[in-house]
Design an enzyme around this catalytic site. Structure first.
Site, PDB file in Angstrom:
ATOM      1  N   SER A   2       9.667  12.479  52.576  1.00 51.82           N
ATOM      2  CA  SER A   2      10.695  13.374  52.317  1.00 51.82           C
ATOM      3  C   SER A   2      11.887  12.496  52.000  1.00 51.82           C
ATOM      4  O   SER A   2      12.417  11.829  52.476  1.00 51.82           O
ATOM      5  CB  SER A   2      10.990  13.999  53.526  1.00 51.82           C
ATOM      6  OG  SER A   2      11.978  14.942  53.616  1.00 51.82           O
ATOM      7  N   HIS A  43      44.176  40.859  35.223  1.00 51.00           N
ATOM      8  CA  HIS A  43      44.091  39.535  35.390  1.00 51.00           C
ATOM      9  C   HIS A  43      43.304  39.071  36.624  1.00 51.00           C
ATOM     10  O   HIS A  43      42.186  38.517  36.714  1.00 51.00           O
ATOM     11  CB  HIS A  43      45.089  38.378  35.175  1.00 51.00           C
ATOM     12  CG  HIS A  43      44.812  37.210  34.968  1.00 51.00           C
ATOM     13  ND1 HIS A  43      45.208  36.313  36.221  1.00 51.00           N
ATOM     14  CD2 HIS A  43      44.319  36.218  34.187  1.00 51.00           C
ATOM     15  CE1 HIS A  43      44.514  35.085  36.047  1.00 51.00           C
ATOM     16  NE2 HIS A  43      44.371  35.006  34.783  1.00 51.00           N
ATOM     17  N   ARG A  82      44.763  36.443  16.368  1.00 53.65           N
ATOM     18  CA  ARG A  82      44.141  36.268  17.867  1.00 53.65           C
ATOM     19  C   ARG A  82      43.408  35.114  17.818  1.00 53.65           C
ATOM     20  O   ARG A  82      42.607  34.686  16.945  1.00 53.65           O
ATOM     21  CB  ARG A  82      43.265  37.422  17.953  1.00 53.65           C
ATOM     22  CG  ARG A  82      43.519  38.852  17.337  1.00 53.65           C
ATOM     23  CD  ARG A  82      42.750  39.861  17.316  1.00 53.65           C
ATOM     24  NE  ARG A  82      41.995  40.252  18.714  1.00 53.65           N
ATOM     25  CZ  ARG A  82      41.092  41.135  18.874  1.00 53.65           C
ATOM     26  NH1 ARG A  82      40.203  41.727  17.726  1.00 53.65           N
ATOM     27  NH2 ARG A  82      40.471  41.460  20.120  1.00 53.65           N
ATOM     28  N   GLY A 131      44.300  30.598  28.868  1.00 54.40           N
ATOM     29  CA  GLY A 131      45.114  29.276  28.380  1.00 54.40           C
ATOM     30  C   GLY A 131      45.322  29.293  27.132  1.00 54.40           C
ATOM     31  O   GLY A 131      46.148  28.643  26.520  1.00 54.40           O
ATOM     32  N   MET A 150      46.489  31.066  23.172  1.00 53.59           N
ATOM     33  CA  MET A 150      47.689  31.473  22.840  1.00 53.59           C
ATOM     34  C   MET A 150      47.368  33.174  23.081  1.00 53.59           C
ATOM     35  O   MET A 150      46.442  33.512  22.673  1.00 53.59           O
ATOM     36  CB  MET A 150      48.078  31.540  21.173  1.00 53.59           C
ATOM     37  CG  MET A 150      49.193  31.786  21.140  1.00 53.59           C
ATOM     38  SD  MET A 150      49.565  31.748  19.326  1.00 53.59           S
ATOM     39  CE  MET A 150      48.613  33.525  18.721  1.00 53.59           C
ATOM     40  N   CYS A 210      14.874  16.647  51.285  1.00 55.44           N
ATOM     41  CA  CYS A 210      15.611  17.449  52.478  1.00 55.44           C
ATOM     42  C   CYS A 210      17.265  17.129  52.515  1.00 55.44           C
ATOM     43  O   CYS A 210      17.812  17.434  53.712  1.00 55.44           O
ATOM     44  CB  CYS A 210      14.804  17.188  53.623  1.00 55.44           C
ATOM     45  SG  CYS A 210      14.984  15.563  54.228  1.00 55.44           S
ATOM     46  N   TYR A 235       7.992  20.214  47.291  1.00 58.27           N
ATOM     47  CA  TYR A 235       9.059  21.389  47.911  1.00 58.27           C
ATOM     48  C   TYR A 235      10.470  20.768  47.865  1.00 58.27           C
ATOM     49  O   TYR A 235      10.740  19.527  47.815  1.00 58.27           O
ATOM     50  CB  TYR A 235       8.580  21.791  49.132  1.00 58.27           C
ATOM     51  CG  TYR A 235       8.680  20.662  50.462  1.00 58.27           C
ATOM     52  CD1 TYR A 235       9.799  20.687  50.963  1.00 58.27           C
ATOM     53  CD2 TYR A 235       7.485  19.861  50.641  1.00 58.27           C
ATOM     54  CE1 TYR A 235      10.010  19.537  51.801  1.00 58.27           C
ATOM     55  CE2 TYR A 235       7.693  18.755  51.665  1.00 58.27           C
ATOM     56  CZ  TYR A 235       8.742  18.530  52.296  1.00 58.27           C
ATOM     57  OH  TYR A 235       9.065  17.584  53.223  1.00 58.27           O
ATOM     58  N   ARG A 250      32.030  41.601  24.061  1.00 60.35           N
ATOM     59  CA  ARG A 250      31.390  40.233  24.756  1.00 60.35           C
ATOM     60  C   ARG A 250      30.780  40.650  25.760  1.00 60.35           C
ATOM     61  O   ARG A 250      30.700  41.719  26.319  1.00 60.35           O
ATOM     62  CB  ARG A 250      32.488  39.298  24.925  1.00 60.35           C
ATOM     63  CG  ARG A 250      33.421  39.796  26.040  1.00 60.35           C
ATOM     64  CD  ARG A 250      34.533  38.939  26.139  1.00 60.35           C
ATOM     65  NE  ARG A 250      35.800  39.530  27.068  1.00 60.35           N
ATOM     66  CZ  ARG A 250      36.996  39.085  27.215  1.00 60.35           C
ATOM     67  NH1 ARG A 250      37.222  38.096  26.398  1.00 60.35           N
ATOM     68  NH2 ARG A 250      37.909  39.931  27.712  1.00 60.35           N
ATOM     69  N   LYS A 267      34.809  35.627  19.582  1.00 54.43           N
ATOM     70  CA  LYS A 267      35.609  37.032  19.257  1.00 54.43           C
ATOM     71  C   LYS A 267      35.363  37.294  17.802  1.00 54.43           C
ATOM     72  O   LYS A 267      34.855  38.330  17.518  1.00 54.43           O
ATOM     73  CB  LYS A 267      37.088  36.681  19.573  1.00 54.43           C
ATOM     74  CG  LYS A 267      37.693  38.009  19.758  1.00 54.43           C
ATOM     75  CD  LYS A 267      39.229  38.014  19.826  1.00 54.43           C
ATOM     76  CE  LYS A 267      39.631  37.612  21.212  1.00 54.43           C
ATOM     77  NZ  LYS A 267      41.208  37.211  21.373  1.00 54.43           N
TER      78      LYS A 267
HETATM   79  P1  ADP Z   1      42.486  38.535  24.430  1.00 55.03           P
HETATM   80  O1  ADP Z   1      41.520  37.498  24.005  1.00 55.03           O
HETATM   81  O2  ADP Z   1      43.456  37.921  25.610  1.00 55.03           O
HETATM   82  O3  ADP Z   1      41.691  39.724  24.879  1.00 55.03           O
HETATM   83  P2  ADP Z   1      42.749  39.857  22.122  1.00 55.03           P
HETATM   84  O4  ADP Z   1      42.928  39.038  20.711  1.00 55.03           O
HETATM   85  O5  ADP Z   1      41.488  40.431  22.356  1.00 55.03           O
HETATM   86  O6  ADP Z   1      43.273  39.033  23.368  1.00 55.03           O
HETATM   87  O7  ADP Z   1      44.136  40.773  22.046  1.00 55.03           O
HETATM   88  C1  ADP Z   1      44.373  41.489  22.895  1.00 55.03           C
HETATM   89  C2  ADP Z   1      44.462  43.109  22.435  1.00 55.03           C
HETATM   90  O8  ADP Z   1      45.488  43.197  21.469  1.00 55.03           O
HETATM   91  C3  ADP Z   1      43.373  43.735  22.297  1.00 55.03           C
HETATM   92  O9  ADP Z   1      42.654  44.285  23.402  1.00 55.03           O
HETATM   93  C4  ADP Z   1      44.037  44.846  21.474  1.00 55.03           C
HETATM   94  O10 ADP Z   1      44.345  45.997  22.482  1.00 55.03           O
HETATM   95  C5  ADP Z   1      44.856  44.384  20.626  1.00 55.03           C
HETATM   96  N1  ADP Z   1      44.948  44.082  19.259  1.00 55.03           N
HETATM   97  C6  ADP Z   1      44.464  43.082  18.939  1.00 55.03           C
HETATM   98  N2  ADP Z   1      44.282  43.223  17.441  1.00 55.03           N
HETATM   99  C7  ADP Z   1      44.485  44.305  17.188  1.00 55.03           C
HETATM  100  C8  ADP Z   1      44.513  45.032  16.099  1.00 55.03           C
HETATM  101  N3  ADP Z   1      44.075  44.523  14.894  1.00 55.03           N
HETATM  102  N4  ADP Z   1      44.870  46.313  16.009  1.00 55.03           N
HETATM  103  C9  ADP Z   1      45.385  46.748  17.096  1.00 55.03           C
HETATM  104  N5  ADP Z   1      45.415  46.030  18.343  1.00 55.03           N
HETATM  105  C10 ADP Z   1      44.895  44.956  18.319  1.00 55.03           C
HETATM  106 MG    MG Z   2      40.623  40.898  24.101  1.00 54.60          MG
END
Ligand code: ADP
Ligand code: MG
Ligand code: MG
Length: 889
Positions: free
Chosen positions: A782, A473, A101, A110, A112, A849, A869, A357, A31
């Protein structure tokens, strides 16, 4: 870990530049690296900074301590981003709010959950209210912050807060959160604070630095939660990688009707079609889109029309922002040369990018995207080949619903991940796992799924949810796993307590059969017939590139005409293993086979074999005709004879009638043939040594069939006859001589020339070690890696599942040796045998085989040691072709 004070722990991004780049994923996490890269590309990214994965490693080595200098670097970075957005962290009038984040190298459920709006307290919320001119918005942000922070950092159950909101709405007769006024939020916020105090024993932190470091610590802490550890184990992600922390200035998608938040893929992740594909919600924040709270809207008009949705698309609602988003996505694709999964927020009509990503996709989409990107000049064929996970092709080769089969439709949801699946319906992950352990098929039905359901989703054949969109999800994870999924089937109700599902008037109870079609979104009662899919042009093109690149040949293990036909369709270049015993199990043959086995003299055996000869010959003629011109390796009878023995009294009586012997005599013979350890007993070449007439009959059937099929097809047949379970050169020579004699007889009788090879399987360590000697008379080897693994490890394949899983979880082995060749042990023997065989006979033909012939990692090994093969089951042939191409340099 000692750290120099000058060491850099914090990397800033934003305002058209960044300290980091996309290449720095190891240090900044996926990220963080991509946020930096987007900044460098000049895309609109809210400024922020990344605390490196090195800090995570330090944190664990130093038992929760941070390196010297980190606090200072964080403070400086906060000032820098504050300046860029004209705010200051903790300032009463112009408060800077941030998101915190997590972000490891690979995207990882899994970890935070993100905390938004951090930096709010009783004071700064007033500043936010004044500055935005919207008190309601400010207090909505504050209450969201308390909820999120308390849940993910302080571990307070989030339902406690939801209940508070619900009861407020009940008392005041309100329907939705948006009707709650700023004053009311203030009251609710006081109640929230009380909840936090009574649940944690301390007050909700008002100090913004305490908030920040609490969230940072929680991100690092989440690296070792059970959920994260399990996910890493399932996906082979090393613990040492660690996670980064991203801290980023907030932008607000909840600032009224000109604001929004959304997620999108730059191409359709289900079909691969080149279109901006995604969802958004007006006046919403963060993960409202994926959480399934409100039904999201389509981004493009085309998608809205296709979905027959009444809510306007982004394209119609905010044409300018849409146009900008299109520009951004095209730029991202050109830059990354791959399909991207993006997250964005619109604040008051302005677009902000929050994440990009490489997007997860189905096999079908992966194929289409790879091929089209070659056409677009973004990547070359070699890169296209490398982008397809060979095992994922299985999704494309597997059956889809027969369009003509009758179906009782229960409802329609979103076509979230293609493919059809049938099974017993279950309502929780434990039940799905349990059914799987019994060898039964489950369809997991949930209102929505969460990371705790990963195990159940793995175990299920397919997944059904009643809530959540195409980016929920369930949808994302199912696509990643290649499992069929129907999501957001809103007309269906699930009742967890009663373990049942209601669709219209129909009730399905746990265990009832259900079918889902992830390509159409349909949910049907019962199990519905399937057909094999047509191969797409994309598939054919990718395969042609793979075939041009690979060195290894690919054959199939096939004995029935049906299997041989599939093998050819899938591009097999011959048969590497035809097991003749399968032909013996046929209903109308088994009596003759039993007659032969139970005969206590050669005379009796020969008369039974005479009945089998024409049947066996007819089998081979058909096989040679189907494979016309391609090599076919036929293995002489291999399994212990007891596998063919009659068991019930009825069966014994039937054989007795056929042979004119008494049932008592036969029963005694059955007892006589009993073996304690048949897999290491009287089988393979040992049978031919004891009962040469069986091998003679089979050789004759093969040779006569070769001549006949050659005449019919006009293509001369060169059969390859394979002698199983050889340990000693002498036993090979003995049986080889029998075969050569039969060949001479047949040539004389028919007055025609025969071309043939005689070789052996290498499936015992002794054979591998004595390969140079055996190669004096064997024309090919083989590697029968199933038996070779059993005999090298001394582990019975049929019993191994009881304990090998434990060996894996305790780290004693990294992969089941019956799935992927054990390079160090079994592989060493294969290498020795190949080398020694070639020493004697430089042009000896070498193949594999076992089950491993269809396993990409094992195929890589076969390429490395220069086998000629691999041979695998027909359905795996395309996988092997692609894996062989990836393996060849
Ligand atoms: P995940 O890895 O679960 O996708 P993120 O870190 O991408 O979690 O955060 C989830 C959501 O939170 C993002 O898609 C966005 O919508 C919102 N978000 C994260 N950071 C910001 C920010 N700086 N401003 C506004 N929204 C945010
Ligand atoms: Mg995200
Ligand atoms: Mg998340």
């Amino acid at each position: 870990m000692a750290s120099a004070p000058s060491e850099k722990w914090v990397y800033v991004f934003g305002d058209g530049s960044a300290d980091g780049t996309a290449e720095m994923k190891n240090l900044l996490g996926g990220k963080g690296a991509n946020l930096a890269e987007m900044s460098n590309l000049g895309l609109p990214v809210p400024p922020g900074f990344t605390i490196t994965t090195d800090v995570c490693s330090y944190y664990y080595q130093e038992k929760g301590a941070y390196p010297a200098g980190l606090a200072h670097q964080v403070a400086v970075a906060l000032d820098t981003i504050g300046t860029l957005v004209d705010c200051k962290f903790g300032d009463a009038l112009r408060p800077l709010l941030v998101s915190v984040r997590s972000g490891a190298r690979a995207s990882m459920p899994g970890m935070m959950d993100t905390v938004l709006n951090l930096g709010l307290n009783d004071l700064t919320v007033e500043g936010l209210a004044d500055r935005s001119g919207d008190r309601r918005f400010a207090f909505d942000c504050y209450r969201r912050f308390i909820q999120m922070y308390s849940n993910v950092v302080l571990n307070v159950d989030h339902s406690l807060f939801e209940e508070e909101i619900e009861s407020y709405k009940d008392v005041h007769g309100l329907k939705s959160d948006t009707e709650i006024s700023s004053e009311a939020w203030r009251e609710i916020i006081e109640k929230f604070k009380n909840i936090v105090r009574s649940e944690t024993g301390v007050a909700f932190p008002q100090d913004v630095d305490e908030q920040l470091w609490g969230a940072i610590g929680a991100v690092f802490g989440s690296w070792m939660t059970t959920r994260a550890v399990t996910y890493r184990q399932l996906n082979q992600i090393p613990e040492a990688w660690g996670t980064a922390v991203n801290i980023q200035a907030m932008v607000f998608g909840n600032l009224g009707m000109t604001s929004a938040t959304g997620v999108a893929f730059t191409r359709n992740p289900s079909t691969g079609v080149k279109e901006l594909y995604g969802e958004f919600l007006v006046n919403a924040q963060g993960e409202d889109v994926v959480a399934g709270i409100r039904t999201p809207q389509n981004i493009t008009e085309t998608a809205r029309l296709a979905a027959e949705s009444q809510s306007p698309s982004l394209e119609a609602l905010m044409p300018q922002v849409f146009a900008e988003l299109v520009n951004v996505y095209l730029k991202l694709e050109r830059h990354y040369r791959d399909m991207q999964d993006i997250e964005f927020t619109i604040q008051d009509g302005k677009l902000w990018m929050l994440q990009t990503r490489s997007g997860k996709r189905t096999a079908k989409a992966a194929l289409k995207i790879a091929v089209e990107m070659v056409d677009e000049g973004l990547i070359d064929p070699a890169e296209a080949i490398s982008r397809i996970e060979p095992a994922s092709l299985e999704q494309l080769l597997h059956p889809t619903l027969d369009p003509n089969a009758p179906r009782e439709l229960l409802g329609v949801g979103l076509p979230a991940s293609p493919g059809a699946a049938s099974g017993e319906i279950v309502f929780n992950s434990e039940d799905a796992q349990y059914l799987k352990s019994l060898g039964r098929k489950a369809i997991l039905a949930r209102v929505e799924t969460s990371p705790e359901d990963i195990h159940g989703m793995h175990a299920a054949e397919g997944i059904l949810t009643t809530r959540g969109g195409m980016t929920s999800h369930a949808a994302v994870v199912a696509r990643g796993m290649g499992k069929p999924c129907v999501s957001g089937a809103g007309t269906i109700q699930i009742d967890y307590a009663k373990e049942q599902l209601m669709a219209g008037g129909v009730i399905l109870k746990k265990g009832d059969l259900v079918t889902i079609d992830g390509s159409t979104g349909q949910i049907m009662r019962g199990e519905i017939a399937t057909i094999r899919p047509e191969m797409s042009d994309d598939f054919a093109r990718l395969m042609s590139w793979a075939d041009a690149k690979r060195r290894l040949k690919v054959r199939a293990n096939a004995e029935t005409p049906a299997d041989a036909k599939i093998a050819r369709e899938f591009g097999a270049e011959g048969i590497g293993l035809c097991r003749t015993e399968h032909m013996f199990f046929d209903q109308d043959r088994i009596v003759a086979v039993r007659e032969m086995i139970l005969a206590d003299n050669q005379q009796g055996r020969r008369s039974a074999l005479a009945k089998l000869l024409p049947m066996q010959r007819a089998d081979f003629i058909e096989l040679f005709e189907i494979m016309s011109g391609l090599p076919v390796t036929i293995r002489l009878l291999d399994p212990p004879l007891h596998e063919f023995l009659p068991h019930s009294d009825e069966e014994i009586d039937e054989v007795a009638r056929a042979t004119g012997t008494s049932s008592e005599v036969l029963r005694a013979r059955v007892v006589e043939l009993h073996e304690f350890n048949p897999m290491l007993g009287h089988r393979g070449v040992r049978l031919a040594v004891s009962y040469p007439e069986i091998a003679e009959m089979q050789a004759r059937a093969i040779f006569e069939a070769a001549l006949e099929a050659g005449t019919r097809t006009g293509q001369p047949v060169t059969p390859e006859i394979m002698i199983p379970l050889v340990a000693i050169k002498g036993e090979f020579d003995l049986v080889r001589k029998l075969i050569v004699d039969v060949a001479e007889d047949v040539q004389r009788e028919y007055d025609r020339e025969l071309d043939y090879l005689i070789g052996t399987m290498i499936e015992l360590p002794r054979a591998a070690l004595r390969a140079s000697e055996i190669a004096q008379s064997a024309e090919f080897f083989s590697f029968g890696t199933n038996d070779l693994t059993q005999t090298t490890y001394g582990i019975s394949r049929d019993d191994s599942s009881r304990f090998l899983a434990e060996y894996e979880s305790k780290g004693l082995i990294t992969v089941d040796p019956f799935v992927s060749v054990d390079r160090d042990g079994v592989g060493e023997l294969i290498k020795i045998a190949a080398e020694r065989g070639r020493m004697t006979r430089s042009d000896i033909k070498l193949g594999i085989c076992g089950e491993h012939g269809g396993d990409p990692a094992s195929i890589k090994f076969c390429e490395e040691i220069g086998l000629d093969y691999v041979s695998c089951s027909p359905f795996r042939v395309p996988i092997a072709r692609l894996a062989a191409a990836q393996a060849s340099a």
